[in-house]
Enzyme design. Structure first.
Site, PDB file in Angstrom:
ATOM      1  N   HIS A   7      -8.831  21.442 -18.380  1.00  0.00           N
ATOM      2  CA  HIS A   7      -7.944  22.023 -19.386  1.00  0.00           C
ATOM      3  C   HIS A   7      -7.393  23.363 -18.922  1.00  0.00           C
ATOM      4  O   HIS A   7      -7.887  23.960 -17.973  1.00  0.00           O
ATOM      5  CB  HIS A   7      -8.651  22.194 -20.742  1.00  0.00           C
ATOM      6  CG  HIS A   7      -9.829  23.120 -20.741  1.00  0.00           C
ATOM      7  ND1 HIS A   7     -11.113  22.693 -20.542  1.00  0.00           N
ATOM      8  CD2 HIS A   7      -9.909  24.458 -20.913  1.00  0.00           C
ATOM      9  CE1 HIS A   7     -11.935  23.728 -20.602  1.00  0.00           C
ATOM     10  NE2 HIS A   7     -11.235  24.819 -20.825  1.00  0.00           N
ATOM     11  N   HIS A  80      -7.174  30.999 -18.925  1.00  0.00           N
ATOM     12  CA  HIS A  80      -7.982  30.467 -17.818  1.00  0.00           C
ATOM     13  C   HIS A  80      -7.610  29.024 -17.526  1.00  0.00           C
ATOM     14  O   HIS A  80      -6.934  28.385 -18.322  1.00  0.00           O
ATOM     15  CB  HIS A  80      -9.487  30.581 -18.118  1.00  0.00           C
ATOM     16  CG  HIS A  80      -9.966  29.748 -19.275  1.00  0.00           C
ATOM     17  ND1 HIS A  80      -9.934  30.173 -20.588  1.00  0.00           N
ATOM     18  CD2 HIS A  80     -10.494  28.491 -19.324  1.00  0.00           C
ATOM     19  CE1 HIS A  80     -10.424  29.243 -21.377  1.00  0.00           C
ATOM     20  NE2 HIS A  80     -10.774  28.189 -20.649  1.00  0.00           N
ATOM     21  N   GLU A 129     -12.670  28.698 -14.861  1.00  0.00           N
ATOM     22  CA  GLU A 129     -13.863  28.143 -15.501  1.00  0.00           C
ATOM     23  C   GLU A 129     -14.245  26.889 -14.735  1.00  0.00           C
ATOM     24  O   GLU A 129     -13.390  26.044 -14.452  1.00  0.00           O
ATOM     25  CB  GLU A 129     -13.540  27.795 -16.964  1.00  0.00           C
ATOM     26  CG  GLU A 129     -14.698  27.135 -17.717  1.00  0.00           C
ATOM     27  CD  GLU A 129     -14.331  26.769 -19.177  1.00  0.00           C
ATOM     28  OE1 GLU A 129     -13.130  26.799 -19.531  1.00  0.00           O
ATOM     29  OE2 GLU A 129     -15.251  26.446 -19.938  1.00  0.00           O
TER      30      GLU A 129
HETATM   31 CO    CO Z   1     -12.138  26.640 -21.308  1.00  0.00          CO
END
Ligand code: CO
Length: 138
Positions: A7, A80, A129
């Site tokens: 994502h 992110h 991440e």
């Molecule tokens: Co995230």
């Protein structure tokens, strides 16, 4: 080592307003209800797309890690990117070996699997991440 792009995280001052934009203007049809994630100081909602997701994150609580970001970007912004990995502890060890600053011990993220964040100063200005892939049956 990295697997699929899972994502893109987008910090927003008002998650409901952002959901309305993605639904009404961009025509997204599959958006999850916002949920608090107190350990991470955010509430989140996923916009599920045919490939991948957008993760909307709104500050939750007093000491939210995205509060500063929103001070600098009052309308919100891209925060992110998240890649999947098979084994978060192996990924953490590899990142440390390569001199990356790992910002946290593996902790449970919005998908219910452990995540770590890498210092953007070591990765071209992008907050990355890494998320352990959900295992089949979970
Ligand atoms: Co995230």
């Amino acid at each position: 080592m990295i697997g699929p792009l899972n994502h893109v995280g987008i910090a927003v001052p008002d998650i409901r307003e952002a959901m309305t934009f993605y639904r009404e203007t961009l025509g997204a049809t599959d958006i999850t209800q916002p949920k608090p994630l107190p350990q991470q100081g955010v509430s989140f909602a996923f916009i599920n797309l045919p490939a991948g997701q957008i993760e909307l994150i709104e500050p939750y609580g007093e000491a939210s890690p995205i509060a500063k970001f929103l001070e600098r970007n009052p309308k919100g912004g891209q925060h992110h990117v998240c890649f999947e990995v098979d084994d978060i502890h192996a990924a953490r060890d590899r990142m440390v070996e390569r001199g990356m600053r790992v910002l946290n011990e593996p902790r449970i993220g919005a998908h219910g699997t452990p995540v770590i964040f890498l210092h953007p100063g070591d990765s071209g200005g992008v907050l990355i991440e890494l998320m352990e892939s959900p295992k089949a049956g979970h």
